[in-house]
Design a protein around this motif. Structure first.
Motif, PDB file in Angstrom:
ATOM      1  N   GLY A  58       0.840  -1.186   0.003  1.00 14.96           N
ATOM      2  CA  GLY A  58       0.038   0.061  -0.302  1.00 14.96           C
ATOM      3  C   GLY A  58       1.083   1.176  -0.058  1.00 14.96           C
ATOM      4  O   GLY A  58       2.010   1.072  -0.231  1.00 14.96           O
ATOM      5  N   THR A  59       0.230   2.432   0.350  1.00 13.73           N
ATOM      6  CA  THR A  59       0.897   3.630   0.296  1.00 13.73           C
ATOM      7  C   THR A  59       0.506   4.418   1.203  1.00 13.73           C
ATOM      8  O   THR A  59      -0.742   4.403   1.734  1.00 13.73           O
ATOM      9  N   SER A  60       1.119   5.467   1.777  1.00  7.85           N
ATOM     10  CA  SER A  60       0.530   6.386   2.860  1.00  7.85           C
ATOM     11  C   SER A  60       1.055   7.848   2.680  1.00  7.85           C
ATOM     12  O   SER A  60       2.005   7.928   1.990  1.00  7.85           O
ATOM     13  N   ASP A  61       0.114   8.603   2.782  1.00  2.97           N
ATOM     14  CA  ASP A  61       0.177  10.122   2.326  1.00  2.97           C
ATOM     15  C   ASP A  61       1.255  10.844   3.522  1.00  2.97           C
ATOM     16  O   ASP A  61       1.648  11.682   3.168  1.00  2.97           O
ATOM     17  N   LYS A  62       1.092  10.371   4.738  1.00  5.03           N
ATOM     18  CA  LYS A  62       2.039  10.962   5.769  1.00  5.03           C
ATOM     19  C   LYS A  62       2.673   9.889   6.714  1.00  5.03           C
ATOM     20  O   LYS A  62       2.041   8.700   6.751  1.00  5.03           O
ATOM     21  N   VAL A  63       3.405  10.377   7.513  1.00  2.06           N
ATOM     22  CA  VAL A  63       4.137   9.520   8.763  1.00  2.06           C
ATOM     23  C   VAL A  63       2.920   9.553   9.927  1.00  2.06           C
ATOM     24  O   VAL A  63       2.567  10.642  10.137  1.00  2.06           O
ATOM     25  N   GLN A  64       2.875   8.405  10.225  1.00  3.47           N
ATOM     26  CA  GLN A  64       1.829   8.222  11.369  1.00  3.47           C
ATOM     27  C   GLN A  64       1.940   6.835  11.902  1.00  3.47           C
ATOM     28  O   GLN A  64       2.341   5.802  11.495  1.00  3.47           O
ATOM     29  N   ASN A  65       1.671   7.097  13.204  1.00  5.91           N
ATOM     30  CA  ASN A  65       1.445   5.763  14.058  1.00  5.91           C
ATOM     31  C   ASN A  65       0.175   5.017  13.912  1.00  5.91           C
ATOM     32  O   ASN A  65      -1.101   5.927  14.235  1.00  5.91           O
ATOM     33  N   VAL A  66      -0.066   3.719  13.532  1.00  4.60           N
ATOM     34  CA  VAL A  66      -1.229   3.403  13.500  1.00  4.60           C
ATOM     35  C   VAL A  66      -1.369   2.117  14.199  1.00  4.60           C
ATOM     36  O   VAL A  66      -0.478   1.574  14.617  1.00  4.60           O
ATOM     37  N   THR A  67      -2.815   1.776  14.547  1.00  5.54           N
ATOM     38  CA  THR A  67      -3.009   0.397  15.117  1.00  5.54           C
ATOM     39  C   THR A  67      -4.041  -0.405  14.322  1.00  5.54           C
ATOM     40  O   THR A  67      -4.715   0.520  13.351  1.00  5.54           O
ATOM     41  N   ALA A  68      -4.333  -1.673  14.279  1.00 10.40           N
ATOM     42  CA  ALA A  68      -5.056  -2.190  13.379  1.00 10.40           C
ATOM     43  C   ALA A  68      -6.172  -2.910  14.113  1.00 10.40           C
ATOM     44  O   ALA A  68      -5.837  -3.413  15.059  1.00 10.40           O
ATOM     45  N   GLU A  69      -7.251  -3.156  13.411  1.00 12.84           N
ATOM     46  CA  GLU A  69      -8.438  -3.917  14.009  1.00 12.84           C
ATOM     47  C   GLU A  69      -8.598  -5.135  12.857  1.00 12.84           C
ATOM     48  O   GLU A  69      -8.986  -4.586  11.940  1.00 12.84           O
ATOM     49  N   LEU A  70      -8.380  -6.312  13.178  1.00 13.64           N
ATOM     50  CA  LEU A  70      -8.825  -7.391  12.295  1.00 13.64           C
ATOM     51  C   LEU A  70     -10.328  -7.981  13.063  1.00 13.64           C
ATOM     52  O   LEU A  70     -10.379  -8.509  13.925  1.00 13.64           O
ATOM     53  N   VAL A  71     -11.157  -7.985  11.707  1.00 18.19           N
ATOM     54  CA  VAL A  71     -12.459  -8.587  12.077  1.00 18.19           C
ATOM     55  C   VAL A  71     -12.705  -9.500  11.229  1.00 18.19           C
ATOM     56  O   VAL A  71     -12.697  -9.470   9.940  1.00 18.19           O
ATOM     57  N   VAL A  72     -13.137 -10.665  11.751  1.00 18.44           N
ATOM     58  CA  VAL A  72     -13.768 -12.002  10.682  1.00 18.44           C
ATOM     59  C   VAL A  72     -14.869 -12.184  11.105  1.00 18.44           C
ATOM     60  O   VAL A  72     -15.536 -12.484  12.388  1.00 18.44           O
ATOM     61  N   THR A  73     -15.732 -12.248   9.772  1.00 16.54           N
ATOM     62  CA  THR A  73     -17.146 -12.499  10.123  1.00 16.54           C
ATOM     63  C   THR A  73     -17.626 -13.879   9.050  1.00 16.54           C
ATOM     64  O   THR A  73     -16.860 -13.961   8.268  1.00 16.54           O
ATOM     65  N   ALA A  74     -18.462 -14.618   9.686  1.00 23.18           N
ATOM     66  CA  ALA A  74     -18.890 -15.632   8.924  1.00 23.18           C
ATOM     67  C   ALA A  74     -20.505 -15.594   9.042  1.00 23.18           C
ATOM     68  O   ALA A  74     -21.245 -15.604  10.071  1.00 23.18           O
ATOM     69  N   TYR A  75     -21.192 -15.771   7.789  1.00 23.00           N
ATOM     70  CA  TYR A  75     -22.678 -15.890   7.623  1.00 23.00           C
ATOM     71  C   TYR A  75     -23.214 -14.441   8.339  1.00 23.00           C
ATOM     72  O   TYR A  75     -24.193 -14.627   9.049  1.00 23.00           O
ATOM     73  N   GLY A  76     -22.520 -13.311   8.211  1.00 18.60           N
ATOM     74  CA  GLY A  76     -23.194 -12.161   8.950  1.00 18.60           C
ATOM     75  C   GLY A  76     -22.697 -11.948  10.628  1.00 18.60           C
ATOM     76  O   GLY A  76     -23.160 -10.918  11.015  1.00 18.60           O
TER      77      GLY A  76
END
Length: 735
Positions: free
Chosen positions: A62-80
């Motif tokens: 990917g690409t980023s427009d600016k320097v920044q600290n990030v956190t990630a949230e991973l979500v897995v759904t099954a049949y809604g």
């Protein structure tokens, strides 16, 4: 980690639909941005998991427009339903190059091993169940402000699907068997007027398959398993995946105003990943993708991970000091958002703008095959007639083969008229080639004119018969009329010969509703429900088929069609029904439709056995009619009837033949009956007096004498005292 108990509860239901031997790989299939205007843009996402080795392989860029600290949230759904969620930071996973995210392009790829305690939580059926229905979504948030800076989601599959050639081959075999049985029934009938074909007929089987295909063309939020199931019956509507054919159509479109940039066979084959929308036209927000995944766990560890920033790569893990110039492999396939008819045809790798031309060319190929077969049969019959005597039924076929050819092509038009209307209207609204639009208009008008002409001819014939005889039964009794027009009404009762007109209108209305309201799932479903319900009411009210089996089979098929549309109504996005309910409904719908398809197959086998074992009913009926006619003829014989044995053989004595007949002279002649005697009184004079011929009034006397035979003596004397009944001297007149 959240429990996956809710998903496991759905798995037994899913097993009802099919049993597929799956592999041991789960992998993503394309991705889409679920946020607009983010400062971080994901350009590639490719993740796969091997069950046997517990190795997770990923490739992210990917690409980023600016320097920044990030956190990630991973979500897995099954049949809604959410089955797994995890928050993490790139800084905590041992990727210093991504902490903070640089204002540059970045990529991360590697192989990671999933611990056994996590890998064991993935149900084994997730690797074998067809058309997984779940979703993996990752959201990146600014670590300081908590604002979303990026969102990406992807589907997960195991390579198993209900869109399999085996189902299509079975359906094609059923259609071929129905066609063969219908043909044999027609040959056995021998052109007998009023003979109907046993259900299910070829037209009923093809109509059922077309209904299944059209159920998958509406702009609603289908479960992927049901979308794949309906794709197996696309052949019944004229959609046949054929790469060379599509390439030729692309070239034709390019020369007639078509745009092949994102609407061509090569693009779909090599560059596109289909992502299905909800059918409303809004495909930029999350939660509006039809494809989902079942369950997987994306865990970040420190084994063999490579992170690349602006082309400089570093391996993360125990040996993190080494570096190389490795870059992400990159996924060149683009997300192609589709819905409705476009989504249905493009899963077959048929560009949406090629749809009508594909059906047109397939129709032309079938017409050519029919013409060749009929002409070849004509040549065989001509050769047979030159060297031997062909059966009478074949002689009629040989002389009228042009009409047989026209009838076969008309029957093909009647079978495809509903779907042809759909594709023509879709070409008018979504096609880009002016030549294809002209062809669509001309062919639709031509097909409608052909059906209108035959409808007018049948109505005219029926009107004439009603004026002459009070009803239209001659449509079934006159052989010439029957041979010409029976394909429209042969299975209907005599009082419902006209029902083929509402059936044509029904097919036209279905095509107009689906194609005309493409992109509006609620309107499509409501319109289809009205059309199917009206046809069901007509069948229940009239029960128009000659055979009782035909009534029950067609009513049952129509009931399932109505139920199918009601179930599809659950898939409509505007109603807001949960994904779990939609998936269960889709699986139940597949089971119901498979049961009806299986029953049709069983009935075809039963009809074949009946035709092989029992005596042909049409031949039996003809024999009974001939026997009854002979008995009636023997009952109404009169002395002057041409069938009387007195007129068939001379009465004179011949060599080798016994003496003269009783009550005659030696020459076999009879005496006239005297005026005052009759045969009933036993007068010997009436049996011995020779007749006199040669006078001018002999002919008149002959008629008058015969007319007075069998009457009572007193009446004949009182009414006409001069009449003397006599028996005709046939032998004397012959000499």
């Amino acid at each position: 980690m959240r429990s996956s108990t809710g998903v496991k509860g759905l798995l037994p239901l899913a097993c009802l639909a099919t049993s597929v031997l799956g592999g041991n790989i789960l992998s993503t299939s394309g991705f889409s941005q679920c946020m607009e205007g983010g400062t971080v843009q994901v350009k590639n996402l490719d993740v796969s998991y091997d069950k046997d080795s517990r190795v997770l392989t990923f490739d992210v860029a990917g690409t980023s427009d600016k320097v920044q600290n990030v956190t990630a949230e991973l979500v897995v759904t099954a049949y809604g339903k959410i089955v797994y969620t995890k928050d993490f930071s790139p800084c905590d996973t041992g990727m210093p190059q991504m902490c903070p995210v640089p204002a540059a392009s970045f990529a991360s790829q590697g192989n990671q091993t999933i611990p056994e305690n996590y890998a064991s939580q993935i149900p084994a059926i997730a690797f074998s169940i067809p058309d997984l229905d779940g979703l993996v979504k990752m959201q990146l948030k600014d670590a300081d402000t908590g604002e979303n800076v990026a969102c990406v989601e992807s589907t997960v599959g195991n390579g198993q699907t209900l869109q399999t050639p085996i189902i299509s081959y079975v359906a094609v075999g059923m259609a071929a068997a129905a066609l063969l049985l219908s043909g044999l029934a027609g040959i056995a009938a021998g052109g007998h007027p009023g003979a109907s074909s046993p259900s299910p007929t070829f037209g009923e089987v093809i109509g059922w398959f077309q209904g299944l295909a059209m159920n998958g063309m509406m702009s609603v939020q289908y479960p992927q398993v049901y979308r794949s199931f309906t794709a197996n019956f696309a052949f019944s509507t004229g959609l046949v995946p054929w790469g060379q054919l599509q390439t030729g159509i692309d070239n034709f479109r390019a020369r007639t105003g078509g745009n092949l940039t994102s609407d061509s066979y090569e693009y779909l084959k090599n560059n596109a990943t289909l992502v299905y929308s909800d059918g409303s036209g809004n495909t930029t927000t999350s939660g509006k993708l039809v494809r989902r995944a079942l369950e997987t766990v994306l865990l970040w560890t420190r084994d063999g991970t490579s992170v690349t920033v602006n082309g400089t790569s570093a391996n993360i893990g125990e040996d993190s000091g080494s570096s190389s110039n490795t870059t992400s492999s990159g996924n060149t396939r683009e997300n192609h958002l589709v819905s409705g008819i476009q989504g249905y045809v493009e899963q077959l790798q048929i560009p949406s703008s090629n749809t009508f031309l594909t059906v047109l060319l397939v129709f032309a190929i079938i017409c050519g095959a029919i013409i060749v077969v009929i002409l070849l049969f004509k040549v065989i019959l001509e050769a047979w007639s030159m060297f031997g005597n062909i059966p009478k039924s074949m002689e009629s076929w040989r002389k009228r083969y042009w009409w047989r050819l026209a009838k076969a092509l008309t029957n093909l038009i009647l079978l495809l008229y509903g779907t042809w209307t759909l594709y023509c209207i879709f070409q008018f609204t979504s096609g880009d080639s002016w030549a294809a639009k002209i062809l669509a208009g001309v062919t639709l008008g031509l097909f409608t004119a052909v059906l209108a002409f035959f409808s007018w001819r049948i109505y005219t014939k029926a009107h004439q018969y009603k004026q002459l005889e009070g009803d239209a039964s001659k449509l079934y009794e006159d052989k010439d009329t029957w041979v010409k027009y029976n394909l429209f009404y042969e299975n209907y009762k005599k009082g419902y010969w006209w029902l083929f007109v509402p059936v044509i209108v029904y097919m036209f209305a279905k095509g107009c509703v689906i194609a005309g309201a493409n992109g509006h799932g609620l309107v499509q479903t409501a319109g289809q429900l009205i059309v199917e319900a009206v046809m069901l009411i007509v069948l229940l009210w009239a029960r128009p088929f000659q055979r009782r089996s035909g009534n029950w089979i067609n009513i049952f098929i129509q009931v399932v069609r109505v139920i199918s549309v009601v179930c599809i109504l659950i898939f409509v996005e505007e109603l807001g029904i949960s994904q779990t309910t939609k998936t269960i409904t889709g699986i139940i719908l597949i089971v119901v439709q498979c049961i009806l398809t299986g029953l049709l197959a069983i009935l075809l086998v039963v009809n074949a056995l009946i035709n092989c074992i029992r005596e042909n009913p049409h031949r039996k009926a003809r024999k009974a009619a001939e026997k009854n006619k002979l008995e009636r003829d023997l009952d109404d014989l009169t002395p002057l009837d041409a069938r009387n044995s007195l007129l068939m053989e001379p009465m004179a004595q011949r060599p080798g033949v016994p003496g003269p007949p009783p009550y005659s002279d030696r020459k076999g002649r009879y005496d006239p009956v005297p005026r005052d005697h009759s045969p009933a009184l036993g007068s010997e004079r009436s049996l011995s007096r020779p007749p006199r011929f040669g006078r001018e009034d002999d002919g008149a006397r002959l008629v008058s004498d015969a007319a007075s035979m069998g009457r009572r003596n007193d009446r004949s004397v009182s009414r006409s005292p001069d009449r003397q009944p006599t028996l005709p001297d046939v032998y004397g007149r012959a000499h």
